[in-house]
Every structure is written in structure tokens, then in C-alpha cells.
Design an enzyme around this catalytic site. Structure first.
Site, PDB file in Angstrom:
ATOM      1  N   GLU A 155       8.891  69.234  26.669  1.00  0.00           N
ATOM      2  CA  GLU A 155       9.756  70.233  27.286  1.00  0.00           C
ATOM      3  C   GLU A 155      10.283  69.587  28.578  1.00  0.00           C
ATOM      4  O   GLU A 155       9.497  69.103  29.387  1.00  0.00           O
ATOM      5  CB  GLU A 155       8.959  71.500  27.621  1.00  0.00           C
ATOM      6  CG  GLU A 155       9.876  72.561  28.174  1.00  0.00           C
ATOM      7  CD  GLU A 155       9.187  73.880  28.503  1.00  0.00           C
ATOM      8  OE1 GLU A 155       7.994  74.037  28.228  1.00  0.00           O
ATOM      9  OE2 GLU A 155       9.890  74.743  29.057  1.00  0.00           O
ATOM     10  N   ARG A 162      -6.561  66.787  23.693  1.00  0.00           N
ATOM     11  CA  ARG A 162      -5.774  66.543  24.884  1.00  0.00           C
ATOM     12  C   ARG A 162      -6.482  65.508  25.744  1.00  0.00           C
ATOM     13  O   ARG A 162      -7.706  65.497  25.802  1.00  0.00           O
ATOM     14  CB  ARG A 162      -5.761  67.878  25.647  1.00  0.00           C
ATOM     15  CG  ARG A 162      -4.559  68.144  26.427  1.00  0.00           C
ATOM     16  CD  ARG A 162      -4.653  69.522  27.064  1.00  0.00           C
ATOM     17  NE  ARG A 162      -3.612  69.581  28.058  1.00  0.00           N
ATOM     18  CZ  ARG A 162      -2.345  69.839  27.765  1.00  0.00           C
ATOM     19  NH1 ARG A 162      -1.999  70.129  26.535  1.00  0.00           N
ATOM     20  NH2 ARG A 162      -1.427  69.817  28.707  1.00  0.00           N
ATOM     21  N   LYS A 182       2.003  69.663  34.108  1.00  0.00           N
ATOM     22  CA  LYS A 182       3.289  69.526  34.802  1.00  0.00           C
ATOM     23  C   LYS A 182       3.439  70.583  35.883  1.00  0.00           C
ATOM     24  O   LYS A 182       4.003  70.316  36.940  1.00  0.00           O
ATOM     25  CB  LYS A 182       4.435  69.637  33.791  1.00  0.00           C
ATOM     26  CG  LYS A 182       4.678  68.346  33.037  1.00  0.00           C
ATOM     27  CD  LYS A 182       5.860  68.482  32.109  1.00  0.00           C
ATOM     28  CE  LYS A 182       5.449  69.149  30.824  1.00  0.00           C
ATOM     29  NZ  LYS A 182       6.508  69.207  29.822  1.00  0.00           N
TER      30      LYS A 182
HETATM   31  P1  ATP Z   1       1.896  70.397  30.518  1.00  0.00           P
HETATM   32  O1  ATP Z   1       0.827  71.411  30.371  1.00  0.00           O
HETATM   33  O2  ATP Z   1       1.531  69.249  31.378  1.00  0.00           O
HETATM   34  O3  ATP Z   1       3.235  70.980  30.842  1.00  0.00           O
HETATM   35  P2  ATP Z   1       2.720  70.428  27.828  1.00  0.00           P
HETATM   36  O4  ATP Z   1       1.796  70.301  26.680  1.00  0.00           O
HETATM   37  O5  ATP Z   1       3.258  71.764  28.147  1.00  0.00           O
HETATM   38  O6  ATP Z   1       2.022  69.767  29.079  1.00  0.00           O
HETATM   39  P3  ATP Z   1       5.019  69.303  26.600  1.00  0.00           P
HETATM   40  O7  ATP Z   1       6.210  68.735  27.244  1.00  0.00           O
HETATM   41  O8  ATP Z   1       5.158  70.569  25.870  1.00  0.00           O
HETATM   42  O9  ATP Z   1       3.902  69.430  27.721  1.00  0.00           O
HETATM   43  O10 ATP Z   1       4.279  68.218  25.701  1.00  0.00           O
HETATM   44  C1  ATP Z   1       4.891  67.285  24.847  1.00  0.00           C
HETATM   45  C2  ATP Z   1       3.816  66.732  23.947  1.00  0.00           C
HETATM   46  O11 ATP Z   1       2.817  66.071  24.723  1.00  0.00           O
HETATM   47  C3  ATP Z   1       3.106  67.819  23.177  1.00  0.00           C
HETATM   48  O12 ATP Z   1       2.940  67.390  21.843  1.00  0.00           O
HETATM   49  C4  ATP Z   1       1.799  67.964  23.885  1.00  0.00           C
HETATM   50  O13 ATP Z   1       0.807  68.438  23.018  1.00  0.00           O
HETATM   51  C5  ATP Z   1       1.540  66.543  24.376  1.00  0.00           C
HETATM   52  N1  ATP Z   1       0.663  66.526  25.559  1.00  0.00           N
HETATM   53  C6  ATP Z   1       0.838  67.173  26.725  1.00  0.00           C
HETATM   54  N2  ATP Z   1      -0.197  66.975  27.556  1.00  0.00           N
HETATM   55  C7  ATP Z   1      -1.068  66.168  26.894  1.00  0.00           C
HETATM   56  C8  ATP Z   1      -2.345  65.607  27.210  1.00  0.00           C
HETATM   57  N3  ATP Z   1      -2.943  65.835  28.378  1.00  0.00           N
HETATM   58  N4  ATP Z   1      -2.938  64.827  26.279  1.00  0.00           N
HETATM   59  C9  ATP Z   1      -2.342  64.581  25.109  1.00  0.00           C
HETATM   60  N5  ATP Z   1      -1.146  65.081  24.746  1.00  0.00           N
HETATM   61  C10 ATP Z   1      -0.511  65.871  25.613  1.00  0.00           C
HETATM   62 MG    MG Z   2       4.593  73.083  27.769  1.00  0.00          MG
END
Ligand code: ATP
Ligand code: MG
Length: 562
Positions: free
Chosen positions: A38, A262, A272
Site C-alpha cells: 500500500e 511476519r 509504517k
Molecule cells: P505495515 O503494517 O508496516 O503498514 P502492511 O502489511 O500494512 O505493513 P503493506 O504495504 O500492506 O504493509 O504490505 C505489503 C506486503 O508486505 C504484504 O504482503 C505484507 O504482508 C508484507 N509485509 C508487511 N510487513 C511485513 C513484515 N514485517 N514481514 C513480512 N512481510 C511483511
Molecule cells: Mg497495510
């Protein structure tokens, strides 16, 4: 030439097994994956893990990977983030086959929503988001059906159309899938598919005022791109039944969701939202502050992309969440830099050393090895003269027990130079030593005594007349606690910020071969650690970041546990 990368560690990775099996039994003929960030912030090291899995596994099976921006929350998304994400994925060493946005599919998603309404599988609800939440029930109690759940088809189609036309204010209505308010899976209790948000979108501008939810957009986008293996983190496991339900109702390409653990790292926050807070509140200098766990932060800090990939390969993918020791990441950084970084001599806290019996005005060019791990890296010349700088720490007037470096009467080796013996010191008015005087033994040139006598310490140095000045930024952990989110009642995670995470050293002295070093260039400062030229550096005023110190705590921990 730099030594080749070591073989990728073959870590346990259950996803690889699933893909192999799917190809073997003909469920899919090819592998298509996607990385779906995102664009609401910069990528962090947790995303690097996902990127390595999405791109790495597809590559392994000769498949393809798309980069897809999951841009369904217009209020939080920005073009700056879209650009940084592309830069970061490329820097990690991956190139996407297709570049897409969930917003590319807004028309298709709308059409499919109408199709579900006509099939009696979706309805417009007049309850507010709060009311919907209140009626969702709990894990032990079923939810309550909305009074609007059974309105007529035509009324639903008409209301949904009017939602799209902008007739209603934010949150006044939503479109919900009609599934089962008593389902033990909360995600199946008539999940919201569209909400009204009057906001300008970074790509579609003001064309839409209804936006699809993650659940409605994600699986359908996967299907449109014929994604075979849609990998995401474990918190989405509960969403998988809904992911499947939408695909089955629409009878579209059967993408498959697979969840993995994760990445969590000690002393680090990978969210983020929290990283954005650190930037907004000025706790760090920006998203690319070298203390940040963002890809742009660790890039600026000097972490090589090869090291991140090796780390991700080593941690693999699992099915239960855990926490990885930050020291393990540093271990991979060190291992990589040890193989490819040139050694140089730099003195961070200079103390003047005068060799009284060395001819005044004489300069010798000492031969210094660039990288003992890489014979092809060759050697360079380092000027040696009568007045040098050594590290302040490498001299003690009254050495404690076990201290073998320079002290009055003691002989040590100057790396690539000579043996020197301390004869006297000069102090300032406050009694601090400001100058150390020595004599040298001309027979020890290059660092060895012909009579075989030994010294217990080798110290580094730079020639005072030839050294260039520089600034060095020493970083420590950004947080003081292994789990930075652990705080007392009523306090915020920022209470755990380490007030000593940055120390700036001015007036460091660097060997002259570093003149003209370009931002991003990485070195080992002998005996001190790995350093990289910062973006703030200019040819006249060099600035270095300490990437990582030399001492490897993780290797020790690992040895003990074997
Ligand atoms: P955040 O909580 O930091 O915003 P998010 O999961 O909302 O992270 P996205 O941009 O939606 O962030 O994530 C893109 C991809 O990265 C998704 O497939 C998500 O599952 C993966 N991802 C995000 N954080 C991690 C992590 N700490 N370890 C492994 N994969 C991750
Ligand atoms: Mg997200």
C-alpha cells in the site's frame, strides 16, 4: 573483482513445497506472484522479506512477479510513496514483470459488485460503520443481521449507483457481501465491500467517491493478474475463506492465498504507521534516516542489498510468528562487507603522535592491503611521516591490567609501518594528554622485527600532514528495549527511543586515499567497523555513517547454542 555471493542458504520454506506440488499435480501451469504494497509509507525490512519471497520464489520456478500498488485508501496514499517503493524494490535487486495498481481495476470491481448484488449476494446497508461494528457479535456470539439486509434487488442496484454518483456523505452507507452473520469467522459476517469516502485519489482524482475495501480489492486484483500464489502475512489467514468466497461467487481465475510469518526484529518497529509517526514528530531526520529500519534508511546506513537478500534467505518463511535477533541481520551485513569492502585507516578521536627520531620532512609510502579476503582487490600506498594521529583510545598513560596498546615505555606496531615505543607525553593545562612522543625502530619497516621480538598490539594511524578531515556519524539502536512497543500504561512507544542513538564526531582524520569518495561507497575502517559515505557528503567535507561495528555478537550467540 569481488568474491561471488555465497550460495543462498537453503532455509526451510514451506511455500516452495506448495508451489512444487501445485505445478506437479497440474493445479497451475506456471507461477505468477505479486508484491502488493500500500503506498502509504516507505518500505521497511519486513517488506524486504515479502519481496524476497514474492520475487525470489517466482524466479526459482521460472515464473513472473508483478508489482501492484494496493491503493484503495485515498486519504493515506501519495505519489512520493509510489516512487520510493519502486526505487527500493529495484535496489534490492528485483525487477517486476507487470506494474499495476488496484485502482486500475476500479471499473471492473464496480461491475462485479453489481453482479453480486443482482445475484442476491450483496446489499447496500444504511447503518454507519460504527453501527455495523456494534452488530458484528463476538467470537462466541453471532452477529445481528442489519435491518437493510433484505431490501430488494432493484433498490440495492439503485442505491449503489447513487453511492457512486456522490449523493451520500462519507460513511452514510456501505455495500456489504451477504454471507452469514452467524459464521464463526468474523470476516464472513457480511463484510463491507465499499465505503463512501469523498477524497481525491493519487491516480483517479475525484472520479470515485466509493472505494473498495482490502478484502474486496485484493483477491479480485490477484485473479485479474492470474496470480497463482498470493503470499501475505499470517494476520490475513482469517481472511482466506472470504478471499475464496469472492472468487468462487464470481467464477474467476482461482488465485490462492498463502500466509507466512511476519518479520519482527528486536529493538525495531516494523509498522509504517509508527515509522511515519517518528518522521512526523521529528524523532528522526526522515524516512531515510540511517537509524530507520526502512529500506531507504538501511541503504543510506550502508547495508548492501546482497546482505539483505542473504538474511531473508536464511530466515526463510514459516507458519508461526516469532522475533528475529537484530544481531542476526547485522551478522549478514558484516559477512557481506567483509568480503567486498576496502580497508582504510581512519582515526575517529585523534591524538597526536610524534616520532622524535624519524627524519623531519621525510615521507614514506607504505604498502597497505585493500582487502585480505579478496586478493584481486590489490593494495594501495599510505603516506607515513614523523607526525601521525592515532586513536585516543589506543593510548593510556596508566594502562589498566590487560591493556596492551600504547602507554609510556610500551612498544606497539603501527599497522603497515614500524614498531614505536612511547617515551613521553605532553599535557595541556587541565592535565589531559595532547601529544604522545615515541621513538621508532627503522629495522621494523612493514611491521616485523628482524630479531623476532613481538609486540602485543597493532594500532592504526594516519599521517597528520596528509590526512583529510571528515565527520563520522555513529549510530546505535533506535530503541532501548528489545520490544519497543512494550510501554507502561498511558505511555507511547516513543518513550523507548534511545537518546544516544546518534553521536556525531567532528574532526576525524582519514587516510588521503578517501579523498573524492562518493556517497554510497563502503569501507572497513580498520579495527573500527564498516562505514559508508553519507548523502550529505561533499568532496570538500566528507561525511561517513557507521554501518555496523566489527564485533559480531550473533555469531557468538549462535556458536553457544550449537
Ligand atoms: P505495515 O503494517 O508496516 O503498514 P502492511 O502489511 O500494512 O505493513 P503493506 O504495504 O500492506 O504493509 O504490505 C505489503 C506486503 O508486505 C504484504 O504482503 C505484507 O504482508 C508484507 N509485509 C508487511 N510487513 C511485513 C513484515 N514485517 N514481514 C513480512 N512481510 C511483511
Ligand atoms: Mg497495510
Amino acid at each position: 573483482m569481488v568474491n561471488p555471493e555465497p550460495a543462498t542458504v537453503s532455509a526451510t520454506n514451506f511455500i516452495r513445497d506448495i508451489i512444487s506440488e501445485d505445478l506437479r499435480n497440474g493445479k497451475y501451469q506456471h507461477v505468477q506472484t505479486r508484491f502488493p504494497p500500500e503506498p502509504n509509507g516507505y518500505l521497511h525490512i519486513g517488506h524486504a522479506k515479502a519481496i524476497c519471497l514474492d520475487f525470489g520464489l517466482a524466479r526459482e520456478f521460472g515464473g513472473r512477479t508483478n508489482l501492484r500498488f494496493d491503493d484503495t485508501n485515498p486519504e493515506k496514499e501519495e505519489t512520493e510513496y509510489v516512487d520510493s517503493i519502486q526505487e527500493d524494490v529495484r535496489w534490492l535487486g528485483f525487477e517486476w514483470d507487470g506494474l499495476y495498481y488496484a485502482s486500475d481495476y476500479f471499473d471492473q470491481l464496480y461491475e462485479w459488485a453489481v453482479q453480486l448484488i443482482r445475484a442476491g449476494k450483496a446489499y447496500v446497508d444504511d447503518l454507519t460503520a460504527d453501527e455495523v461494528r456494534q452488530r458484528r457479535g463476538t467470537l462466541t456470539e453471532p452477529g445481528q443481521e442489519s435491518p437493510y439486509r433484505n431490501r430488494g434487488l432493484e433498490e440495492n442496484v439503485d442505491l449503489f449507483e447513487r453511492m457512486k454518483q456522490g449523493e451520500f456523505p462519507n460513511g452514510a452507507r456501505s455495500l456489504r457481501a451477504k454471507i452469514d452473520m452467524a459464521s464463526p469467522n468474523m470476516n464472513m459476517r457480511d463484510p463491507v465491500m465499499y465505503r463512501i469516502v469523498h477524497a481525491s485519489h493519487h491516480r483517479t482524482g475525484n472520479r470515485w467517491c466509493i472505494y473498495p475495501t482490502y478484502d474486496w480489492a485484493h483477491g479480485q486484483s490477484d485473479s485479474l493478474e492470474r496470480v497463482t500464489h498470493s503470499m501475505c502475512t499470517l494476520e490475513f489467514a482469517d481472511h482466506q475463506p472470504l478471499y475464496k468466497w469472492f472468487i468462487e461467487q464470481l467464477r474467476i481465475f482461482p488465485s490462492q492465498q498463502i500466509e507466512f510469518d511476519r518479520l519482527n526484529l528486536t529493538y525495531t518497529l516494523l509498522s509504517k504507521r509508527k515509522l511515519l509517526q517518528l518522521v512526523r514528530e521529528g524523532h528522526v531526520s526522515g524516512w531515510d534516516d540511517p537509524r530507520m529500519p526502512t529500506i531507504s534508511g538501511i541503504r543510506r546506513r550502508g547495508y548492501p542489498p546482497q546482505a539483505i537478500r542473504a538474511f531473508c534467505a536464511a530466515i526463510g518463511a514459516g507458519r508461526t510468528n516469532g522475533t528475529t535477533d537484530f544481531a542476526m541481520l547485522e551478522h549478514f551485513v558484516r559477512e557481506d562487507l567483509n568480503r567486498r569492502a576496502s580497508r582504510v585507516m581512519a582515526v575517529l578521536r585523534p591524538l597526536k603522535l610524534v616520532i622524535d627520531n624519524y627524519p623531519e620532512g621525510q615521507v614514506e609510502e607504505m604498502d597497505a592491503i585493500n582487502n585480505p579476503e579478496d586478493a584481486a582487490a590489490g593494495s594501495r600506498r599510505v603516506p607515513f611521516s614523523r607526525v601521525l594521529y592515532i586513536e585516543n583510545d589506543d593510548f593510556r598513560e596508566a594502562p589498566p591490567k590487560g591493556y596492551y596498546r600504547l602507554s609510556p615505555g610500551r612498544e606497539v606496531r603501527l599497522r603497515y609501518g614500524y614498531f614505536v615505543t612511547c617515551t613521553s607525553v605532553v599535557k595541556d593545562a587541565s592535565g589531559s594528554v595532547v601529544e604522545v612522543h615515541c621513538t621508532y625502530d627503522p629495522a621494523t619497516r612493514g611491521g616485523n622485527a628482524p630479531d623476532g621480538r613481538k609486540v602485543k598490539a597493532t594500532i592504526h594511524w594516519v599521517s597528520a600532514a596528509h590526512a583529510i578531515a571528515g565527520e563520522v556519524r555513529l549510530y546505535d539502536k533506535l530503541f532501548t528495549k528489545p520490544d519497543p512497543s512494550e510501554v507502561e500504561e498511558g505511555r507511547e512507544f516513543t518513550a523507548n527511543l534511545n537518546p544516544e542513538s546518534l553521536a556525531v564526531l567532528d574532526g576525524c582524520r582519514l587516510e588521503p586515499s578517501l579523498a573524492g569518495a562518493q556517497p554510497g561507497a563502503r569501507y572497513q575502517f580498520e579495527r573500527l567497523g564498516y562505514f559508508c559515505v553519507d548523502l550529505d557528503s561533499t568532496p570538500g567535507a566528507l561525511v561517513f555513517n557507521r554501518t555496523v561495528a566489527l564485533k559480531d555478537t550473533w555469531a557468538k550467540v549462535e556458536k553457544k547454542s550449537h
